[in-house]
Scaffold this motif. Structure first.
Motif, PDB file in Angstrom:
ATOM      1  N   LYS A  61     -10.926  -3.485   2.303  1.00 56.15           N
ATOM      2  CA  LYS A  61     -10.999  -2.216   1.558  1.00 56.15           C
ATOM      3  C   LYS A  61     -11.679  -1.141   2.394  1.00 56.15           C
ATOM      4  O   LYS A  61     -11.165  -0.026   2.539  1.00 56.15           O
ATOM      5  N   ASN A  62     -12.810  -1.475   2.992  1.00 59.40           N
ATOM      6  CA  ASN A  62     -13.539  -0.497   3.795  1.00 59.40           C
ATOM      7  C   ASN A  62     -12.737  -0.067   5.021  1.00 59.40           C
ATOM      8  O   ASN A  62     -12.723   1.102   5.383  1.00 59.40           O
ATOM      9  N   TYR A  63     -12.056  -1.020   5.644  1.00 57.88           N
ATOM     10  CA  TYR A  63     -11.238  -0.685   6.813  1.00 57.88           C
ATOM     11  C   TYR A  63     -10.130   0.295   6.414  1.00 57.88           C
ATOM     12  O   TYR A  63      -9.905   1.305   7.092  1.00 57.88           O
ATOM     13  N   CYS A  64      -9.452   0.015   5.324  1.00 57.49           N
ATOM     14  CA  CYS A  64      -8.353   0.881   4.867  1.00 57.49           C
ATOM     15  C   CYS A  64      -8.860   2.272   4.501  1.00 57.49           C
ATOM     16  O   CYS A  64      -8.220   3.281   4.826  1.00 57.49           O
ATOM     17  N   LEU A  65     -10.002   2.337   3.823  1.00 56.63           N
ATOM     18  CA  LEU A  65     -10.552   3.643   3.463  1.00 56.63           C
ATOM     19  C   LEU A  65     -10.916   4.445   4.711  1.00 56.63           C
ATOM     20  O   LEU A  65     -10.702   5.662   4.754  1.00 56.63           O
ATOM     21  N   MET A  66     -11.426   3.770   5.725  1.00 54.02           N
ATOM     22  CA  MET A  66     -11.720   4.467   6.987  1.00 54.02           C
ATOM     23  C   MET A  66     -10.430   4.975   7.635  1.00 54.02           C
ATOM     24  O   MET A  66     -10.387   6.080   8.165  1.00 54.02           O
ATOM     25  N   GLN A  67      -9.375   4.182   7.566  1.00 51.33           N
ATOM     26  CA  GLN A  67      -8.086   4.612   8.117  1.00 51.33           C
ATOM     27  C   GLN A  67      -7.573   5.843   7.376  1.00 51.33           C
ATOM     28  O   GLN A  67      -7.050   6.766   7.999  1.00 51.33           O
ATOM     29  N   ARG A  87      -9.381   8.087   5.813  1.00 51.88           N
ATOM     30  CA  ARG A  87     -10.201   9.239   6.200  1.00 51.88           C
ATOM     31  C   ARG A  87      -9.726   9.799   7.528  1.00 51.88           C
ATOM     32  O   ARG A  87      -9.566  11.001   7.679  1.00 51.88           O
ATOM     33  N   ASP A  88      -9.502   8.909   8.491  1.00 56.06           N
ATOM     34  CA  ASP A  88      -9.016   9.350   9.803  1.00 56.06           C
ATOM     35  C   ASP A  88      -7.654  10.010   9.676  1.00 56.06           C
ATOM     36  O   ASP A  88      -7.379  11.022  10.300  1.00 56.06           O
ATOM     37  N   MET A 132      -1.547  -2.733   1.915  1.00 53.45           N
ATOM     38  CA  MET A 132      -0.378  -1.988   1.428  1.00 53.45           C
ATOM     39  C   MET A 132      -0.772  -1.067   0.275  1.00 53.45           C
ATOM     40  O   MET A 132      -0.303   0.065   0.182  1.00 53.45           O
ATOM     41  N   LYS A 133      -1.651  -1.560  -0.599  1.00 62.22           N
ATOM     42  CA  LYS A 133      -2.091  -0.771  -1.748  1.00 62.22           C
ATOM     43  C   LYS A 133      -2.751   0.532  -1.285  1.00 62.22           C
ATOM     44  O   LYS A 133      -2.500   1.591  -1.852  1.00 62.22           O
ATOM     45  N   TYR A 134      -3.556   0.445  -0.245  1.00 61.04           N
ATOM     46  CA  TYR A 134      -4.264   1.627   0.239  1.00 61.04           C
ATOM     47  C   TYR A 134      -3.424   2.466   1.205  1.00 61.04           C
ATOM     48  O   TYR A 134      -3.404   3.685   1.108  1.00 61.04           O
ATOM     49  N   LEU A 135      -2.767   1.814   2.154  1.00 60.98           N
ATOM     50  CA  LEU A 135      -2.115   2.549   3.239  1.00 60.98           C
ATOM     51  C   LEU A 135      -0.680   2.964   2.928  1.00 60.98           C
ATOM     52  O   LEU A 135      -0.140   3.850   3.581  1.00 60.98           O
ATOM     53  N   LYS A 136      -0.042   2.292   1.974  1.00 53.76           N
ATOM     54  CA  LYS A 136       1.325   2.635   1.540  1.00 53.76           C
ATOM     55  C   LYS A 136       2.347   2.613   2.677  1.00 53.76           C
ATOM     56  O   LYS A 136       3.322   3.350   2.661  1.00 53.76           O
ATOM     57  N   ASN A 137       2.119   1.776   3.687  1.00 56.53           N
ATOM     58  CA  ASN A 137       3.023   1.690   4.828  1.00 56.53           C
ATOM     59  C   ASN A 137       2.932   0.268   5.382  1.00 56.53           C
ATOM     60  O   ASN A 137       1.849  -0.184   5.757  1.00 56.53           O
ATOM     61  N   GLN A 138       4.085  -0.409   5.456  1.00 57.13           N
ATOM     62  CA  GLN A 138       4.083  -1.816   5.842  1.00 57.13           C
ATOM     63  C   GLN A 138       3.570  -2.036   7.268  1.00 57.13           C
ATOM     64  O   GLN A 138       2.774  -2.938   7.509  1.00 57.13           O
ATOM     65  N   GLU A 139       4.027  -1.214   8.213  1.00 54.10           N
ATOM     66  CA  GLU A 139       3.585  -1.384   9.605  1.00 54.10           C
ATOM     67  C   GLU A 139       2.085  -1.124   9.739  1.00 54.10           C
ATOM     68  O   GLU A 139       1.375  -1.855  10.421  1.00 54.10           O
TER      69      GLU A 139
END
Length: 184
Positions: free
Chosen positions: A76-82, A84-85, A35-42
Motif C-alpha cells: 500500500k505504501n509503495y503504491c501510494l508513493m508511486q 504521488r510521484d 492494481m487497485k491503486y495503480l490501475k495499470n497491469q504493467e
C-alpha cells in the motif's frame, strides 16, 4: 506450513528460500493490491517486483509477526508513493487542465484514504493486547473466530468480545484523533 512457521525458520537460519515461499504465497494479493491503486497491469507487475526486493531487504531488520498484514502495508505504501510521484509528473506533462483536475481530485481522495488508514493503524496500536491481536487476526488476516481461539487460547466468546470491544474502541480512538487534529 503457515506464515509464522516460515518466518520462524527464516529468522532461525536466514535461508531466503523461506521468504520465497511467503512471497509466492502472496503474489496474487500483492498484484491485486497494486492494481487497485495503480490501475495499470504493467505498473502493478513492476510494483510487485519492487515490493519483493523491499521485503527481501527489510525483513531481516524487523521481527515480523503477521507477514500478510506487514507485506500488505508495504504494498500500500509503495503504491501510494508511486501515485504521488505520478501526480508530479502528470501535472507537468499534461496540457489538458480538466483531466489534470480529475487526477488531482483522485489524489485528494487517496490522501484522505491514506490518512484514515494511518489513523486506524495508530488506533489499533492503542488497543489492549487481546483486542489488538483479535482485531488484526480477524480483519487483516481474515481468520475465523474459531481459528483465532485456537491460536490464542481464548474462548470463542472471548474472541467475539475482544473483537466487538476492539471495534468500539477503534471508533472512539479514531474520533478522538480526528477531534484533536481539528482543534490544532
Amino acid at each position: 506450513m503457515n506464515d509464522e512457521t516460515l518466518l520462524a525458520y527464516y529468522y532461525a537460519d536466514g535461508n531466503s528460500e523461506w521468504i520465497g515461499v511467503l512471497l509466492e504465497r502472496y503474489t496474487l494479493l500483492l498484484l491485486g493490491t497494486c492494481m487497485k491503486y495503480l490501475k495499470n497491469q504493467e505498473a502493478a507487475k513492476d510494483a510487485v517486483q519492487q515490493i519483493f526486493l523491499k521485503v527481501i531487504s527489510e525483513l531481516p531488520k524487523y521481527k515480523v509477526q503477521y507477514f500478510k498484514s506487514w507485506i500488505y502495508m508495504i504494498a500500500k505504501n509503495y503504491c501510494l508513493m508511486q501515485l504521488r510521484d505520478k501526480k508530479i509528473t502528470y501535472s507537468i506533462d499534461n496540457d489538458n487542465a480538466a483531466t489534470g483536475l480529475v487526477f488531482e481530485n483522485n489524489t485528494e481522495e487517496l490522501k484522505e484514504k491514506e490518512e484514515l488508514m494511518n489513523n486506524i493503524e495508530l488506533a489499533i496500536n492503542d488497543l489492549n493486547i487481546e483486542q489488538k491481536k483479535c482485531i488484526e487476526m480477524f480483519y487483516l488476516e481474515k481468520k475465523s473466530y474459531r481459528l483465532i481461539a485456537q491460536i490464542t487460547g481464548y474462548s470463542i466468546l472471548q474472541v467475539k468480545s475482544y473483537i466487538q470491544n476492539g471495534k468500539r474502541n477503534l471508533k472512539l480512538l479514531i474520533e478522538k484523533r480526528n477531534n484533536s487534529e481539528l482543534n490544532h
